[in-house]
Every structure is written in C-alpha cells, then in structure tokens.
Design a protein around this motif. Structure first.
Motif, PDB file in Angstrom:
ATOM      1  N   VAL A 143     -46.146  -3.866   3.578  1.00  0.00           N
ATOM      2  CA  VAL A 143     -47.354  -3.694   3.638  1.00  0.00           C
ATOM      3  C   VAL A 143     -48.260  -4.602   2.508  1.00  0.00           C
ATOM      4  O   VAL A 143     -47.861  -4.939   1.697  1.00  0.00           O
ATOM      5  CB  VAL A 143     -47.757  -1.948   2.928  1.00  0.00           C
ATOM      6  N   GLY A 144     -49.367  -5.079   3.375  1.00  0.00           N
ATOM      7  CA  GLY A 144     -50.088  -6.139   2.447  1.00  0.00           C
ATOM      8  C   GLY A 144     -51.343  -5.405   1.714  1.00  0.00           C
ATOM      9  O   GLY A 144     -51.912  -4.459   2.540  1.00  0.00           O
ATOM     10  N   LEU A 145     -51.631  -5.932   0.803  1.00  0.00           N
ATOM     11  CA  LEU A 145     -52.906  -5.536   0.061  1.00  0.00           C
ATOM     12  C   LEU A 145     -53.029  -4.200  -0.241  1.00  0.00           C
ATOM     13  O   LEU A 145     -54.063  -3.468   0.306  1.00  0.00           O
ATOM     14  CB  LEU A 145     -54.111  -6.155   0.819  1.00  0.00           C
ATOM     15  N   ASN A 146     -52.069  -3.434  -0.801  1.00  0.00           N
ATOM     16  CA  ASN A 146     -52.022  -1.967  -0.939  1.00  0.00           C
ATOM     17  C   ASN A 146     -52.261  -1.665  -2.211  1.00  0.00           C
ATOM     18  O   ASN A 146     -52.479  -0.513  -2.336  1.00  0.00           O
ATOM     19  CB  ASN A 146     -50.749  -1.368  -0.216  1.00  0.00           C
ATOM     20  N   TYR A 147     -52.551  -2.696  -3.118  1.00  0.00           N
ATOM     21  CA  TYR A 147     -53.142  -2.087  -4.400  1.00  0.00           C
ATOM     22  C   TYR A 147     -54.487  -2.648  -4.724  1.00  0.00           C
ATOM     23  O   TYR A 147     -54.968  -3.735  -4.216  1.00  0.00           O
ATOM     24  CB  TYR A 147     -52.251  -2.791  -5.462  1.00  0.00           C
TER      25      TYR A 147
ATOM     26  N   PRO B 266     -58.302  -2.856   2.584  1.00  0.00           N
ATOM     27  CA  PRO B 266     -58.198  -2.760   4.048  1.00  0.00           C
ATOM     28  C   PRO B 266     -58.726  -1.117   4.475  1.00  0.00           C
ATOM     29  O   PRO B 266     -58.503  -0.295   3.539  1.00  0.00           O
ATOM     30  CB  PRO B 266     -56.603  -2.925   4.199  1.00  0.00           C
ATOM     31  N   GLU B 267     -59.040  -1.117   5.764  1.00  0.00           N
ATOM     32  CA  GLU B 267     -59.547   0.249   6.112  1.00  0.00           C
ATOM     33  C   GLU B 267     -58.075   0.932   6.711  1.00  0.00           C
ATOM     34  O   GLU B 267     -58.144   2.329   6.708  1.00  0.00           O
ATOM     35  CB  GLU B 267     -60.557   0.232   7.075  1.00  0.00           C
ATOM     36  N   GLU B 268     -57.216   0.103   7.054  1.00  0.00           N
ATOM     37  CA  GLU B 268     -55.956   0.870   7.482  1.00  0.00           C
ATOM     38  C   GLU B 268     -54.979  -0.018   7.044  1.00  0.00           C
ATOM     39  O   GLU B 268     -55.268  -1.378   6.666  1.00  0.00           O
ATOM     40  CB  GLU B 268     -55.846   0.572   9.158  1.00  0.00           C
ATOM     41  N   PRO B 269     -53.631   0.376   6.931  1.00  0.00           N
ATOM     42  CA  PRO B 269     -52.723  -0.411   6.302  1.00  0.00           C
ATOM     43  C   PRO B 269     -52.331  -1.636   6.865  1.00  0.00           C
ATOM     44  O   PRO B 269     -52.478  -1.797   8.392  1.00  0.00           O
ATOM     45  CB  PRO B 269     -51.201   0.289   6.380  1.00  0.00           C
ATOM     46  N   ILE B 270     -52.166  -2.771   6.179  1.00  0.00           N
ATOM     47  CA  ILE B 270     -51.821  -4.154   6.854  1.00  0.00           C
ATOM     48  C   ILE B 270     -50.197  -4.356   6.987  1.00  0.00           C
ATOM     49  O   ILE B 270     -49.821  -4.170   5.915  1.00  0.00           O
ATOM     50  CB  ILE B 270     -52.381  -5.130   6.215  1.00  0.00           C
TER      51      ILE B 270
ATOM     52  N   PHE C 286     -52.983   3.108  -0.117  1.00  0.00           N
ATOM     53  CA  PHE C 286     -52.597   4.177   0.898  1.00  0.00           C
ATOM     54  C   PHE C 286     -51.185   4.560   0.007  1.00  0.00           C
ATOM     55  O   PHE C 286     -50.486   3.899  -0.255  1.00  0.00           O
ATOM     56  CB  PHE C 286     -52.150   3.588   2.151  1.00  0.00           C
ATOM     57  N   SER C 287     -51.282   5.958   0.095  1.00  0.00           N
ATOM     58  CA  SER C 287     -50.014   6.611  -0.663  1.00  0.00           C
ATOM     59  C   SER C 287     -48.687   6.649   0.318  1.00  0.00           C
ATOM     60  O   SER C 287     -48.643   5.929   1.352  1.00  0.00           O
ATOM     61  CB  SER C 287     -50.199   8.119  -0.575  1.00  0.00           C
ATOM     62  N   CYS C 288     -47.554   6.751  -0.361  1.00  0.00           N
ATOM     63  CA  CYS C 288     -46.363   6.726   0.393  1.00  0.00           C
ATOM     64  C   CYS C 288     -46.340   7.666   1.676  1.00  0.00           C
ATOM     65  O   CYS C 288     -45.765   7.223   2.747  1.00  0.00           O
ATOM     66  CB  CYS C 288     -45.124   7.229  -0.373  1.00  0.00           C
ATOM     67  N   GLU C 289     -46.939   8.792   1.466  1.00  0.00           N
ATOM     68  CA  GLU C 289     -47.227   9.735   2.736  1.00  0.00           C
ATOM     69  C   GLU C 289     -48.034   9.343   3.804  1.00  0.00           C
ATOM     70  O   GLU C 289     -47.752   9.311   4.937  1.00  0.00           O
ATOM     71  CB  GLU C 289     -47.765  11.231   2.350  1.00  0.00           C
ATOM     72  N   GLN C 290     -49.099   8.603   3.302  1.00  0.00           N
ATOM     73  CA  GLN C 290     -49.947   7.919   4.411  1.00  0.00           C
ATOM     74  C   GLN C 290     -49.289   6.861   5.240  1.00  0.00           C
ATOM     75  O   GLN C 290     -49.558   6.778   6.249  1.00  0.00           O
ATOM     76  CB  GLN C 290     -51.218   7.351   3.842  1.00  0.00           C
ATOM     77  N   LEU C 291     -48.640   5.932   4.412  1.00  0.00           N
ATOM     78  CA  LEU C 291     -47.835   4.833   4.893  1.00  0.00           C
ATOM     79  C   LEU C 291     -46.805   5.432   6.041  1.00  0.00           C
ATOM     80  O   LEU C 291     -46.763   4.658   7.090  1.00  0.00           O
ATOM     81  CB  LEU C 291     -47.197   4.006   3.785  1.00  0.00           C
TER      82      LEU C 291
END
Length: 298
Positions: free
Chosen positions: A91-95, A107-111, A232-237
């Motif tokens: 996952v990119g750019l998640n922080y 990001p609006e959705e996980p990369i 995005f949290s672990c659950e969301q991913l």
C-alpha cells in the motif's frame, strides 16, 4: 506466539520463540510425536486458528531437559517469517505525515502495488544494493498475514481473517520507481521485502491500528511514528483488497510507511542507503528486523 523460520538442510524450518530458546518444531515432533501439529510455516498458516492452537498447546507441553530441539537465536540463520505467500500486496501513501512530507494528496482509495517472492528475505541477512539504483530508501511497515480465505470481506469482521502480524521493510529504489507511473520495478528487486524476525499471532496484538514503528540507519533514528496515522486502517485495507481478489492463507499485506523516509528529506539532506549500512525496522510487539547492505555481486 512468536513464530519464525530458519534455514535447515536447504529448506526453511518452522520455529517458535520461547523463553527456553527457539523451538525446532519438526525436531520436537520427532522426539515427542503428536498428531495434527504443523511443522512447516505455510502448513501452519493454512491450518488457521486451529493449527495455531494445536501448536501452542504442543510447545507448552514439551520437556526441555536434555532435549535437542531448543536452539539459541545466534545459532540459527533466519528466513522470512512468511515463506511462500501467493500474493504480496503493498500500500502506497497510507500515512498522513508521509503524504505530507512528499507533498502528495491523501488518496481517496488505497494505492496498491505488488512485490514478488524474489524480494523476500529474513532477519540478519545481507541485501545487495542493486547496481541499477543510486537512491535506495527504507520504509518500515506493519505486515498483515492472512489466515483464511475470504472475498468481499466486511470491515467489521476483517480481523477475523488475520492469522498474525509482522515487521516488514518496503525497500524502494526511488530513481527506478519514478521512471513510470507504475512503481513495481523500483519495489521488487531481490531482497526488497525483508519480513520478520517473527510472525506474531493476532492474540498478542490487541489493536494493530495503534502500534509504534521505528527505523534506525547505522543507529540513527530516521522514522518514528504510529499506525494510528494510517489513512486506511487494517480493517479497511483487508476489506478493500478482498473486493478485487480472493485473499488466501499466507497472503501478505504491507500496509504502508510513515514519515521519515529519505525521499521526504530536503534534497540536500538525502543520503540514500549504501553498501555497509545497517538498517533496523521495528514495529511494537512484533520485533526488530535488521539487515546489512552490501555491494551488488552480479
């Protein structure tokens, strides 16, 4: 439990970290036969929670006196904590702060991007700095290891599909990564996915969305953050990824890196990883993963 793999007779053996040392599970089963105990990491993962329960019960029952199945950590050669994942999903750019430091929009959705099993390596292994890059960067990340098959997983029960967690390092060749919109080529060189030292079962991690992460380079702290900063949290991913592909036991999700990467520094302060450097990445409760970098031997 803290699970691990180590090299033994040209293969990876399953180990369990205990106060008495590292338990060679296969050797212990040979000495104290017990039906239904997994002796291989992927066999254990595929067996899910029940296989973990059986192994935990078995190692607790062992008599260590005079036995030859307990090893010291300095006696083993570590393998990757997950040995044969069918997928390595990154996952990119998640922080938030990492996006901020790289001047990127949230990001609006996980990369998502991928690595392959050629990138897998373990704790205390040497990693070659590819001759094709001059900008090798570190990225401490929380790894999620899937424990049962799932598709269209709801966020509410997403963690039920997790077997455990591990410390990972998403090594990145920034100059190669930036050559095209697709990041893969700069992300999956040989050894670019150290995983370990342990796969820690989920019962030991109360909240994966609140864990400290750090990186040190030659003893200097470079990254120091918390998974609470994830977009995005672990659950969301887990839920999001499962909408597009079936998640299977052993699949590894690398959940993104926090701020403090070399790329995020001012240009004049960017000193990328070189042969001779030692990098340690650590996630709270999961252990510290150390690798030394060497010249590309071709």
């Amino acid at each position: 439990m803290k699970l691990l793999t180590f090299k033994k007779e040209n293969t990876y053996a399953l180990g369990v970290k205990m106060d008495e040392g590292i338990i060679d599970v296969k050797k212990a089963v040979e000495l104290f036969p017990e039906n239904g105990v997994a002796t291989d990491m992927m066999e254990l993962i595929e067996g899910g929670d029940e296989a973990v329960r059986r192994l935990k019960q078995f190692v607790k029952s062992l008599d260590y006196k005079g036995a030859g199945f307990a090893k010291k950590e300095d006696e083993i050669k570590w393998g990757p904590a997950v040995t044969r994942p069918s997928k390595i999903i990154c996952v990119g750019l998640n922080y938030k702060k990492h996006a901020d430091e790289t001047k990127s929009k949230y990001p609006e959705e996980p990369i998502l991007f991928n690595k392959f099993d050629n990138a897998l390596t373990g704790h205390l292994t040497e990693i070659e700095v590819p001759r094709t890059t001059e900008r090798l960067d570190h990225e401490v990340e929380l790894g999620i290891v899937i424990g049962k098959t799932g598709k269209f997983i709801n966020e509410e029960n997403a963690l039920d599909f997790v077997l455990g967690y591990c410390t990972t390092n998403d090594l990145s060749a920034r100059d190669i990564q930036k050559r095209s919109p697709q990041w893969m080529l700069g992300k999956t060189n040989d050894g670019f996915a150290p995983v370990g030292p342990y796969l820690v079962t989920k019962s030991e991690v109360e909240n994966p969305n609140s864990l400290q992460l750090t990186t040190t380079v030659n003893g200097e702290v470079r990254q120091n953050s918390n998974t609470a900063d994830m977009i995005f949290s672990c659950e969301q991913l887990i839920s999001y990824i499962s909408n597009y592909m079936t998640l299977k036991p052993g699949d590894l999700i690398m959940t993104g890196t926090p701020e403090g990467v070399i790329l995020g520094r001012p240009i004049e302060e960017r000193v990328y990883l070189q042969p001779g450097d030692t990098v340690t990445v650590e996630v709270e409760k999961l252990g510290a993963l150390t690798n030394t970098f060497v010249e590309d031997k071709g």
